[in-house]
Each structure stands twice: as C-alpha cells, then as structure tokens.
Design an enzyme around this catalytic site. Sequence first.
Site, PDB file in Angstrom:
ATOM      1  N   GLU A   1       0.839  -1.209   0.000  1.00  0.00           N
ATOM      2  CA  GLU A   1       0.000   0.000   0.000  1.00  0.00           C
ATOM      3  C   GLU A   1       0.868   1.250   0.000  1.00  0.00           C
ATOM      4  O   GLU A   1       0.667   2.181  -0.790  1.00  0.00           O
ATOM      5  CB  GLU A   1      -0.902   0.020   1.250  1.00  0.00           C
TER       6      GLU A   1
ATOM      7  N   ARG B   1       3.751  -1.183  15.439  1.00  0.00           N
ATOM      8  CA  ARG B   1       2.639  -0.599  16.199  1.00  0.00           C
ATOM      9  C   ARG B   1       3.102   0.082  17.477  1.00  0.00           C
ATOM     10  O   ARG B   1       2.289   0.573  18.259  1.00  0.00           O
ATOM     11  CB  ARG B   1       1.590  -1.679  16.494  1.00  0.00           C
TER      12      ARG B   1
ATOM     13  N   HIS C   1     -25.379   7.318  20.687  1.00  0.00           N
ATOM     14  CA  HIS C   1     -26.468   7.420  19.715  1.00  0.00           C
ATOM     15  C   HIS C   1     -26.293   6.412  18.585  1.00  0.00           C
ATOM     16  O   HIS C   1     -26.919   6.545  17.539  1.00  0.00           O
ATOM     17  CB  HIS C   1     -26.534   8.851  19.173  1.00  0.00           C
TER      18      HIS C   1
ATOM     19  N   LYS D   1      -1.584 -11.123   2.496  1.00  0.00           N
ATOM     20  CA  LYS D   1      -0.695 -10.297   1.665  1.00  0.00           C
ATOM     21  C   LYS D   1      -0.150 -11.123   0.505  1.00  0.00           C
ATOM     22  O   LYS D   1      -0.110 -10.680  -0.640  1.00  0.00           O
ATOM     23  CB  LYS D   1       0.503  -9.798   2.497  1.00  0.00           C
TER      24      LYS D   1
HETATM   25  O1  F6P Z   1       0.066  -5.272   8.472  1.00  0.00           O
HETATM   26  C1  F6P Z   1       1.180  -5.652   9.166  1.00  0.00           C
HETATM   27  C2  F6P Z   1       2.243  -4.619   9.317  1.00  0.00           C
HETATM   28  O2  F6P Z   1       3.445  -5.279   9.220  1.00  0.00           O
HETATM   29  C3  F6P Z   1       2.129  -3.874  10.641  1.00  0.00           C
HETATM   30  O3  F6P Z   1       2.601  -4.581  11.702  1.00  0.00           O
HETATM   31  C4  F6P Z   1       2.884  -2.639  10.318  1.00  0.00           C
HETATM   32  O4  F6P Z   1       2.647  -1.644  11.264  1.00  0.00           O
HETATM   33  C5  F6P Z   1       2.343  -2.336   8.946  1.00  0.00           C
HETATM   34  O5  F6P Z   1       2.212  -3.596   8.340  1.00  0.00           O
HETATM   35  C6  F6P Z   1       3.169  -1.422   8.112  1.00  0.00           C
HETATM   36  O6  F6P Z   1       4.453  -1.931   7.898  1.00  0.00           O
HETATM   37  P1  F6P Z   1       5.621  -1.012   7.371  1.00  0.00           P
HETATM   38  O7  F6P Z   1       5.856   0.062   8.365  1.00  0.00           O
HETATM   39  O8  F6P Z   1       6.789  -1.917   7.214  1.00  0.00           O
HETATM   40  O9  F6P Z   1       5.197  -0.424   6.044  1.00  0.00           O
END
Ligand code: F6P
Length: 543
Positions: A207, A260, A376, A505
């Site tokens: 992404e 995270r 609500h 993925k």
């Molecule tokens: O979706 C899993 C994950 O690896 C998360 O743990 C992480 O925060 C996110 O994708 C984004 O990963 P990156 O910072 O490597 O783009």
Amino acid sequence: MNSAAVWKELEARARMANPRRITQLFDDDPARGPAFSVAALDMLFDYAKTNIDRETRAVLLDLARSSGVVRQREKLFSGAPVNSTEGRAVMHWALRLPKDAVLQVDGVDIVRGVQATLTRMDRFATAVRSGTFKGQGGKISDVVNIGIGGSDLGPAMAVPALAPYHDGPRTHFVSNVDGAHIADTLRGLDPTTTLVIVASKTFTTLETMTNARTAKAWMAAAVAAPAAQFVALSSATEKAAEFGIPAERVFGFADWVGGRYSLWGPIGLSLMLAIGPTNFHRFLHGGAAMDAHFRSAELLDNMPVMLALVGIWHRQICGYPTRAVLPYSQRLARLPAYLQQLEMESNGKSVTMAGTELELPSGPVVWGEPGTNCQHSFFQLIHQGTDVVPCEFMVAARGHEPDLAAHHTLLLANCLAQSEALMKGRSYDTARALMVDKGFAGAALEQQTGHRIFAGNRPSTTLMFPQLTPEMLGQIIALYEHRVFVEGVILGINSFDQWGVELGKELAVALAPVIRGETPADDLDGSTRNLVAYLRQTDGKNT
Ligand code: F6P
C-alpha cells in the site's frame, strides 16, 4: 499456587460472581470506590464497577506473579530478545528515555543513537516549521504522511488528539491502497509547498509503496526535483535511498521498534512537524513517566498491570468476546482504531511462545467510538443486547475550551451516567412504575414495561486524567502498550510478532495478475473464481 491452579481458582470465582450484582459489592464494602482504583501520575483508573471482589483481585494478582510478569518486565527493560519468533529485543520504550539515561545493550549505547536521531528530527522539523526548509514554491504548507498500520495509525491518532498544540503545517494521512484515498488527499494540495513523508519500517509494504510512487509522479508533474520534497522514515534505509530519497532526509530506526509501537521515534515525525519539537518531547516525557511507574509500582498499585488483569478477568475468565474503548473526547476519535492494531495485532494469537496451541481465548475484539456519539449508535446493544460488552471509558477533567466549559460538564456527566446506568440497570418495578406514571395499564403496561427494563450489572472501567496534553497522551499510550505486554505475558504468547497478517498479503500478490487478466483464474477456489468472473463481466479489469 502455580499458574494452572490459579486459572482454576479464577474460573470458580467467576461462577460465583456470575449471579452477583456489582452494586452488592458497593453495599458490602463502603470503601470500594477508592479501594478499587489506581491513582498514578495524576491519572485515576477506576475498576470498581466490575464484578471483581477483594479475594478475586488477590487471585488475579497471584496470576500475574505466577505467570512471571515481574520477571518478564525486567527482561523487557533489559533489552533481551523477548520477541523470540523474530529474535529481536523490544525497546520502543528506549525511544522515550531521557537524554541522560544510560542503556547499553550488547555493547551498543542505545540512548546515544536514539538521541542522535531525535536531534536530527528536531532540526528538520524546526527548519520546516520556520520556513528555512522550503518546497519549490516556498514554505511548506502541507505534510502528507504515507504509511499504513503502525506507520500511520500512531500519528493519525495523535495529530488530532493534540489539535490545540498544532501550529505547524497542515497534516494529512494516506494509508489505503484504494486510489480514492490519495486522490482525495492530494486534490487541492499544492505540490510545490507539500512535503511527502514515506513512512514504512520495511519500505516494502504494498500500500505504502504504491501510494509513494503515485505521490512522486504527482510531485514530478509540478516540481523539477520531486525527491527534494520527500522524506523517508524506515529501518530499511538502503531501500529509501533506492527510492531516491537522499540520506539527509532519511530517518532510520532499529528493528527493536515494532511497527505498532513506533510513534515515539521517526514515525512520529508528522506529529512533531504539527506540534513542534518541544511538545513532541513533552509527549515522550509522558511515555517515560508511565514506563517508570510500570517498572517500579507494586502490582496492586500498578496501572498497566491492573488494567491488564481486569482485561484478563473479562475476556479469558468471564468469556466476554469483545471490549469497547470509549474515549469521551472528540480529539481521541482515532484512538480506538489505534488500539485495535496495538491490542489485536499483539494479542490476537492462538499459539503460545512454545509454538503450541493456546488453550485460552486470545485477546478480545477491541472496538469503539468517541462519546457522546457512541451513545447514539451502538449503546442500545451495550445496555440491552444479549452479549455483555465490558466498556473502557476515558475522559479528561477539563477541556481546552474554557469558553465552552458548559459543554465539558455535559460530556463528563454523560460519561459518568453511562457507566452508572450499565452497572445499575433498571428493574422491572422501576420500569413498571414509570409506565404507570405514563398512563399505561393492563396488557399494554406489561408490554411497555418489558422494553424499559435494563438488566444492568454490565462492567466498565473509567480512566480520568486532568487534560489531554502532550504528556497525558504519552502516558495513555504507554499505559496501553504495557497493558498489552502484561496480558501477553499472562497468556504466554509473543505480543510482538504478527504472522497472521502474512497469508492474505501473499495471496493478494498472486491475485493481482489474475484480476488484470494476465493469468488464468482456473486454479482459484469456486467462490473466488466466480467473483473474478463478475469483475471481468463488469469491466473491473485494471491495467
Ligand atoms: O500489516 C502488518 C504490518 O506489518 C504492521 O505490523 C505494520 O505496522 C504495517 O504492516 C506497516 O508496515 P511497514 O511500516 O513496514 O510499512
């Protein structure tokens, strides 16, 4: 008692507690309010409105002890590789250590490295905010953070949370690979005064890299040197260089910072640009203060430990599958989403540290919305649905709008009223009397009464704090991080990996050429093949 015996004892105590009213506990114990709360760092965590009595609490504390919480806490703070499946230390807390702290791990001066990066971030943020660092069209007016998961949710939650301190450029967040997200965000922005931050620990996330390439093309259409307005935040600094971002604008971090848990370091750059280095440091101090509390307070007086034990009681012992997080704070609207990743990516696992099947329920589904809006929408179910949903309320004693103090009083009153209503409920007799007053009689009276009964006895906790300042946000986030850690230790799982996100993925990578029509759909399962056929018929084929 060993851990297995403690679990058994807790199950017995849950069976005993099941028919008991929480209100009865208050009748039996006049000191219950203060006795079932933890005060630390100006915050108050109240767990009196749960069905935990003094004996149960003592057994829960035994569970923490027999599960090795104290030992594991020491290991965490020693820099040992507690993330065993990835062979890594877990040291996001080192990102918020004070400058003069001493921490050597395997001969490496951790504090020095952290401070060096922080100083670079401070300088860069100051240059951008003051206009010394310019875009091709002049002072930076907008910052676009491109990242996902831990590289998005932290700053995307914290920037609105600290809106009263936001005096830097406008800040935007793009995470979804849905082109609508980046299109809607870039529309209306001036590329010549926009700074793009590519935030990705791995610098490979589909992404983020897709959005980063799109942003680069957008910038290149208007600016001679697009890379000059790009910044990278990553552990894979060489990959950032390959993308064309020069080393002076690459802010790296070590692999001991989990995605995270990464808001405290370079991933927090967009927050620092928004609120300034001084306020960002206040946020770090808040986190460090919670670390000090977690490391030193006795278990009973330890806020993360008690928050975790209440969580374990509700999920693993009482069996409630979900937990609602309800910040009575519009500015914390993104906190539930942030905590969803923090808690569910950490403790949503069915395998123990040893690789065997977890014999307990995993962490709960965490969800929520800010109050009073949530009242609500889903509060009907929370009050009268068939499932019990333990609620975690949180609210500041005062807002940042002195002219609107009347609003805040109503916010507080609603927050307190909801936890009271959940606990007390409304009996048949009270509901009936209300309907009699309204003039109902006979069969209609019984029917109307039934709809107005609230079973009550629904547990909740409340976290109160003086005001949502940068320090306070730091304390709250660190509180939840440590809670997740304690719950993970008690469950015997590794809270710091996330293998469960991999399979989807991988399959997405294989499906993209099928959707493009480059490879056949024949090997897919019948459902997916049917869905692909629909896409082809409706011209959903992308190139
Ligand atoms: O979706 C899993 C994950 O690896 C998360 O743990 C992480 O925060 C996110 O994708 C984004 O990963 P990156 O910072 O490597 O783009």
